[in-house]
Motif scaffolding. Structure first.
Motif, PDB file in Angstrom:
ATOM      1  N   GLY A 198       0.843  -1.183   0.000  1.00 31.34           N
ATOM      2  CA  GLY A 198       0.000   0.000   0.000  1.00 31.34           C
ATOM      3  C   GLY A 198       0.874   1.226   0.000  1.00 31.34           C
ATOM      4  O   GLY A 198       2.104   1.148   0.028  1.00 31.34           O
ATOM      5  N   ILE A 199       0.229   2.379  -0.005  1.00 32.56           N
ATOM      6  CA  ILE A 199       0.969   3.622  -0.042  1.00 32.56           C
ATOM      7  C   ILE A 199       0.690   4.359   1.261  1.00 32.56           C
ATOM      8  O   ILE A 199      -0.445   4.399   1.707  1.00 32.56           O
ATOM      9  CB  ILE A 199       0.561   4.428  -1.285  1.00 32.56           C
ATOM     10  N   GLN A 200       1.731   4.851   1.890  1.00 37.27           N
ATOM     11  CA  GLN A 200       1.522   5.564   3.141  1.00 37.27           C
ATOM     12  C   GLN A 200       2.115   6.961   3.071  1.00 37.27           C
ATOM     13  O   GLN A 200       3.017   7.216   2.297  1.00 37.27           O
ATOM     14  CB  GLN A 200       2.173   4.795   4.299  1.00 37.27           C
ATOM     15  N   ASN A 201       1.563   7.819   3.909  1.00 37.44           N
ATOM     16  CA  ASN A 201       1.944   9.238   3.968  1.00 37.44           C
ATOM     17  C   ASN A 201       1.499   9.952   2.694  1.00 37.44           C
ATOM     18  O   ASN A 201       1.128   9.322   1.711  1.00 37.44           O
ATOM     19  CB  ASN A 201       3.438   9.433   4.185  1.00 37.44           C
ATOM     20  N   ARG A 202       1.550  11.279   2.760  1.00 39.91           N
ATOM     21  CA  ARG A 202       1.094  12.029   1.608  1.00 39.91           C
ATOM     22  C   ARG A 202       2.213  12.884   1.057  1.00 39.91           C
ATOM     23  O   ARG A 202       3.201  13.157   1.723  1.00 39.91           O
ATOM     24  CB  ARG A 202      -0.097  12.895   1.984  1.00 39.91           C
ATOM     25  N   ALA A 260       4.488   0.714   1.287  1.00 43.81           N
ATOM     26  CA  ALA A 260       4.649   0.007   2.555  1.00 43.81           C
ATOM     27  C   ALA A 260       4.045  -1.387   2.458  1.00 43.81           C
ATOM     28  O   ALA A 260       3.058  -1.592   1.768  1.00 43.81           O
ATOM     29  CB  ALA A 260       3.970   0.789   3.669  1.00 43.81           C
ATOM     30  N   PRO A 261       4.658  -2.344   3.128  1.00 45.05           N
ATOM     31  CA  PRO A 261       4.137  -3.714   3.125  1.00 45.05           C
ATOM     32  C   PRO A 261       3.090  -3.908   4.218  1.00 45.05           C
ATOM     33  O   PRO A 261       3.064  -3.153   5.194  1.00 45.05           O
ATOM     34  CB  PRO A 261       5.371  -4.545   3.414  1.00 45.05           C
ATOM     35  N   LEU A 284      -3.201  -2.619   6.727  1.00 49.86           N
ATOM     36  CA  LEU A 284      -2.433  -1.799   5.787  1.00 49.86           C
ATOM     37  C   LEU A 284      -3.351  -0.806   5.081  1.00 49.86           C
ATOM     38  O   LEU A 284      -3.018   0.361   4.922  1.00 49.86           O
ATOM     39  CB  LEU A 284      -1.745  -2.695   4.762  1.00 49.86           C
ATOM     40  N   ASP A 285      -4.543  -1.269   4.686  1.00 47.30           N
ATOM     41  CA  ASP A 285      -5.506  -0.384   4.018  1.00 47.30           C
ATOM     42  C   ASP A 285      -5.868   0.787   4.924  1.00 47.30           C
ATOM     43  O   ASP A 285      -5.996   1.921   4.471  1.00 47.30           O
ATOM     44  CB  ASP A 285      -6.777  -1.156   3.650  1.00 47.30           C
ATOM     45  N   ARG A 314      -4.017   2.025   7.308  1.00 47.21           N
ATOM     46  CA  ARG A 314      -2.866   2.927   7.409  1.00 47.21           C
ATOM     47  C   ARG A 314      -2.681   3.742   6.139  1.00 47.21           C
ATOM     48  O   ARG A 314      -2.234   4.884   6.175  1.00 47.21           O
ATOM     49  CB  ARG A 314      -1.592   2.131   7.704  1.00 47.21           C
ATOM     50  N   ASN A 315      -3.004   3.148   4.985  1.00 50.40           N
ATOM     51  CA  ASN A 315      -2.919   3.881   3.724  1.00 50.40           C
ATOM     52  C   ASN A 315      -3.730   5.160   3.801  1.00 50.40           C
ATOM     53  O   ASN A 315      -3.294   6.227   3.389  1.00 50.40           O
ATOM     54  CB  ASN A 315      -3.486   3.045   2.565  1.00 50.40           C
ATOM     55  N   THR A 373      -2.579   7.666   7.004  1.00 50.59           N
ATOM     56  CA  THR A 373      -1.380   8.480   6.846  1.00 50.59           C
ATOM     57  C   THR A 373      -1.576   9.558   5.785  1.00 50.59           C
ATOM     58  O   THR A 373      -0.747  10.441   5.646  1.00 50.59           O
ATOM     59  CB  THR A 373      -0.170   7.612   6.452  1.00 50.59           C
ATOM     60  N   TYR A 374      -2.651   9.461   5.025  1.00 50.95           N
ATOM     61  CA  TYR A 374      -2.878  10.465   3.995  1.00 50.95           C
ATOM     62  C   TYR A 374      -3.426  11.758   4.592  1.00 50.95           C
ATOM     63  O   TYR A 374      -3.146  12.838   4.100  1.00 50.95           O
ATOM     64  CB  TYR A 374      -3.843   9.917   2.934  1.00 50.95           C
TER      65      TYR A 374
END
Lengths: 782, 169
Positions: A168-172, A179-180, B62-63, B65-66, B69-70
């Motif tokens: 997935g993708i974390q932070n903006r 990220a795993p 994970l979803d 956290r995706n 964190t946005y």
């Protein structure tokens, strides 16, 4: 959809409406660069590399998200576009380290290529690069964060593609990172698709990293030796002291029936070939009970002399032969010919993983009813009965998922466990483990066969409404159940079938008559007429002993010798070692398996990556195996059988019909890596010629197979170009099966134990361990 | 309704979550409101919150956290009891929003995103909080204070310190 006509760079192009501009251009040979775009995955429009100028549109447009329309006028390479791409590259390189000299992707990196093509000579960025240490997410997946250009290809292939969602993708914004799911480790199928799709060196493979460079390897597309799907895997090999070593397995060139898909087995589990404990010298048991390394001459003479003596003293019935699920068709064929003509026995069998005999009998004379692996990607409706493709047939599972995602296929799943593919299924039916036969009866119209309810009724109604159906069934179906299933299928308008078996060439072994009661092509042993003509010798007419009977006979003292090729029945069937104490045992294998430990003579054999020939996957797709790797000291099973036959006094020319009049050495004897032989092979293939000059040339045997087995009468030229050829199952001349034992023992492989060789893959073991002993969780982001 | 056996949330919030997931055609649409309510109750999005929300919505951690964190308004670390959010966007900036921010920093002895040692105040520089007419403005938890001067700011902080502030949390 209707075609539309449009203009790209002054060229008039035509494509179906709705096609993405980037696809339409690539099909026509106009390359539009892109990082985030990957065919058949969801659109991202993240990287802005594919920008093009479309007339009447105010700004540059991304070709990866623009469908072609009638009359569209597009320019793909102008100064303006070059400038835009240059700026994009500059941005992408903002944090990208210049570590190409040590990066695994160096030499095959899309960012590197694009930088050469469009890149700016200097960067306006002077900030310090954001460095992060490399992370190991799993035994096979490493992540180097600064190299990542956030194209999201890995995320999309893992999510919609594999249905694993491990990334997935974390932070903006500038802080965004891939990220795993396990915080600092991957919890996934370890397929490695993310590594393959990564356009840069951000994701690297545990087996390959820091080992070599793409231009230092030879790349050979051959067939994976593990499960029954028969995927192409492109092996990168390089020269080492004792032969050619495999350093990488992938399928980026999209060759073969699996496109670019490959599971963990094809990608990482080739390392059994490089193991140091491989047998490389013939071993003969000494009077003191220990093995001694001996010369090939000695071992072959000893084994052949013993076999000959036993044959002459007690007859062929006192000798048993067990074939393999991972040798080529030619080797399986040769082995049965060896057993029947030279040993003079029908005591030949192999570890069966699906009842192909009953399947052939059920479909006898029906043309076009077997499905290729390719069909599972395009069939509009599929009924999956039993089996768990995610674990046992990963390519099939990939095709089914992709089919649902790309073509909205309707998948109906009935299983006794909640297999993962139910998530893609239109309907899922959980049935008792012994309920498969009753389910088929119910589907065929017998309402009382199962305790029916609304769900089952809806399942049946939906199936019956399908205009064409592909029925894929596992080894839960055998004998009469297969007959019943095929009868039900044939009552529907347009049905195809696929029987799922395990191991690389189980289907080939059955097709090639490594069975006590069937000759190649499922011809009963009692009806061997045209085989007798071709072989020039009478064949034994009564069915021999099957695998279990052979061990029973050995226990009774009725089996004086056994010849076991590439198989480990002692472990697979739990045979008591004491059973074989009075049997002379010849084993040829790669490793000192439980069976080999009991042998009197052991011949070190080559594996499927080290030989040429053909294999047939479980769907009946016949494919060419090319020699990729090489190991000093080992010999192919083909050569070993011929040599053994020769020393038993047989005429090799009768066993392998080679050398019809030509005696020149055309280079083949120097091996395929010598270059000259390669060029000869290319020239010969181009001229539709094949010269068979050696008794070890498997293609001489393929000729004979094609003469005797009508279902293998496929285009040789197509085979040589690397295209799979569907076996012509309708030409199988089988008689209705009477009462015969199916003796099917499914392998029940999980995803990480694969075929008969998975246990010898250290990489697969490491993956299994990492899944069973998880790391303490840390935060991946920092 | 997939109510977990044990929940880290209060019965009222748990009930609210049960309602939320039923409200949308797809469960995962409830994710952002759920995280906001969870943050209000717990103070920040802890690992336990992530785990339970993931379970309630039926997606992976994970979803969660995706998404988590946005959004900059979702926090993964605890903060002070009162979160002082100072706007420095155009209108506030023109009317000395930065002055207010600097004043707060000096007064509280903390930097942007910092928390006082007694755990009472956190300070944050934020984008427009929609009070341009009365700039400069701040938001403390869910309450607005506008047309600020350093003196007025001191008074507000004093009030909160003495427990006289508007309290919604």
């Amino acid at each position: 959809m209707a075609d539309v006509t449009f203009t790209v760079d002054g060229k008039k192009l035509t494509a179906p409406a709705g096609t993405l501009l980037i696809d339409a251009c690539r099909t026509s040979g106009i390359e539009i660069p892109a990082f985030c775009y990957y065919p058949k995955l969801s659109m991202q429009a993240a990287c802005r590399m594919c920008v093009v100028r479309i007339e009447k549109m105010p700004k540059l447009q991304t070709a990866c998200t623009t469908p072609v329309t009638e009359g569209m006028v597009v320019a793909t390479e102008t100064d303006e576009i070059k400038q835009a791409r240059k700026a994009t590259i500059e941005l992408l390189l903002g944090n990208h380290p210049l570590d190409c000299p040590v990066c695994d992707a160096g030499g095959e990196c899309e960012l590197q290529d694009m930088t050469f093509k469009y890149g700016a000579a200097e960067s306006k960025y002077v900030e310090i690069k954001q460095h992060r240490e490399e992370q190991q997410w799993s035994p096979v997946v490493y992540f180097d964060r600064p190299r990542c250009i956030l194209c999201y290809r890995c995320v999309t292939v893992c999510g919609p593609g594999m249905d694993v969602w491990a990334l997935g993708i974390q932070n903006r914004g500038v802080g965004a990172v891939i990220a795993p799911n396990g915080q600092d480790h991957l919890n996934c199928e370890e397929c490695g698709m993310c590594i393959d799709l990564c356009p840069v060196g951000a994701l690297t493979s545990g087996t390959y990293r820091y080992k070599t460079r793409p231009w230092e390897m030879n790349h050979i597309a051959t067939i994976c030796t593990h499960c029954g799907d028969g995927c192409k895997t492109t092996l990168g090999v390089r020269r080492v002291n004792d032969g050619m070593e495999i350093v990488r397995g992938d399928n980026r060139d999209k060759s073969g029936i699996n496109g670019d898909f490959l599971c963990n087995k094809g990608r990482y589990a080739f390392d059994f070939a490089n193991r140091t404990d491989r047998l490389t010298k013939p071993l003969v048991r000494q009077p003191d009970g220990n093995f001694a390394e001996v010369s090939w001459d000695h071992a072959l003479d000893f084994a052949a002399k013993k076999l000959r003596e036993i044959r002459e003293a007690k007859g062929g019935q006192a000798i048993g032969v067990i074939g393999s699920n991972r040798t080529t068709n030619e080797e399986s064929y040769l082995l049965q010919k060896f057993a029947r003509t030279i040993v003079g026995t029908n005591n030949i069998d192999h570890h069966r993983t699906a009842d192909y005999v009953s399947f052939a009998a059920a479909l006898a004379g029906k043309a076009g009813r077997t499905a290729s692996l390719r069909d599972t990607l395009t069939a509009p409706a599929i009924l999956l009965l039993g089996n768990d493709p995610t674990n046992q047939h990963p390519a099939l599972a990939w095709n089914l998922r992709s089919n649902v995602r790309l073509h909205r296929a309707r998948v109906y799943v009935a299983n006794h466990v909640e297999i993962k593919l139910r998530r893609q299924a239109k309907a899922f039916l959980q049935i008792p483990q012994d309920g498969y036969a009753s389910l088929v009866q119910y589907l065929a119209g017998n309402d009382s066969a199962i305790a029916a309810n609304d769900t089952t009724a809806a399942f049946r109604d939906a199936l019956r409404k399908e205009e064409s159906l592909l029925i894929v069934f596992g080894s839960e179906f055998r004998g009469r159940d297969i007959q019943a299933l095929v009868d039900f299928g044939l009552s529907l308008p347009n049905t195809k079938f696929a029987a799922l078996g395990d191991y690389a060439n189980s289907r080939g072994a059955a097709d090639m008559g490594v069975l006590p009661d069937m000759l190649p092509g499922y011809v009963p042993v009692s009806d061997a007429a045209h085989f007798t003509d071709e072989y020039g010798a009478p064949l034994p007419k009564t069915p021999g002993m099957d695998l279990l009977q052979m061990f029973d006979a050995a226990q009774r003292g009725d089996l004086a010798a056994m010849y076991i090729v590439g198989s480990n029945p002692v472990s697979r069937f739990g045979v008591d070692p004491a059973v074989l104490k009075n049997t002379f045992l010849i084993v040829q294998d790669m490793f000192l398996t439980e069976t080999a430990q009991l042998a009197d003579v052991i011949f070190p054999a080559a594996n499927l990556y080290e030989k040429a020939g053909t294999v047939t996957n479980t769907y009946g797709d016949i494919q060419l195996v090319k020699k990729a790797a090489d190991k000093a000291g080992v010999r192919t099973d083909f050569e070993l059988i011929v040599r053994l036959a020769d020393r038993m006094g047989a005429d090799p020319k009768k066993l392998v019909p080679f050398g019809r009049g030509v005696t020149a050495d055309m280079g083949q004897s120097r091996g395929p890596e010598s270059g000259e032989a390669d060029r000869h092979a290319v020239w010969l293939a181009a001229n539709r010629l094949e010269l068979k000059l050696s008794p070890f040339d498997p293609f001489a045997t393929l000729d004979e197979i094609q003469r005797l087995v009508p279902s293998y009468h496929v285009s040789r030229l197509e085979l040589l170009t690397g295209t799979e050829q569907p076996e012509k199952f309708d030409l199988v001349q089988i008689q209705p099966a009477g009462s015969r034992r199916d003796l099917v023992l499914p392998a029940e492989d999980t995803l990480f134990t694969s075929g008969t060789l998975g246990r010898f893959s250290d990489m697969m073991k490491a993956v299994v361990e990492s899944h069973t002993t998880p790391n303490p969780a840390q935060t991946a982001a920092d | 309704m997939s109510t977990p056996q044990t929940t880290i949330f209060s019965p009222a919030t748990a009930a609210r979550f049960d309602r939320l997931v039923a409200l949308y055609p797809v469960k995962r649409s409830a994710l952002v409101p759920m995280l906001l309510y969870a943050q209000d109750e717990v103070g920040y999005i802890s690992d336990a919150v992530v785990a339970e929300v993931a379970q309630r919505v039926g997606i992976t951690e994970l979803d969660v956290r995706n998404v988590l964190t946005y959004y900059s308004m979702l926090r993964t670390k605890p903060i002070g009891k009162y979160n002082v959010q100072v706007c420095t966007n155009i209108s506030c900036m023109l009317r000395d929003g930065y002055g207010i921010l600097e004043h707060c920093k000096k007064r509280l002895g903390i930097e942007h995103k910092g928390t006082t040692s007694d755990g009472l105040f956190s300070l944050e520089e934020v984008e427009c909080i929609g009070a341009c007419c009365w700039a400069p403005a701040i938001q403390i938890n869910y309450d607005f204070y506008d047309e600020l001067t350093p003196d007025k700011m001191d008074q507000i902080l004093e009030d909160y310190k003495a427990g006289r502030g508007k309290e919604t949390v």
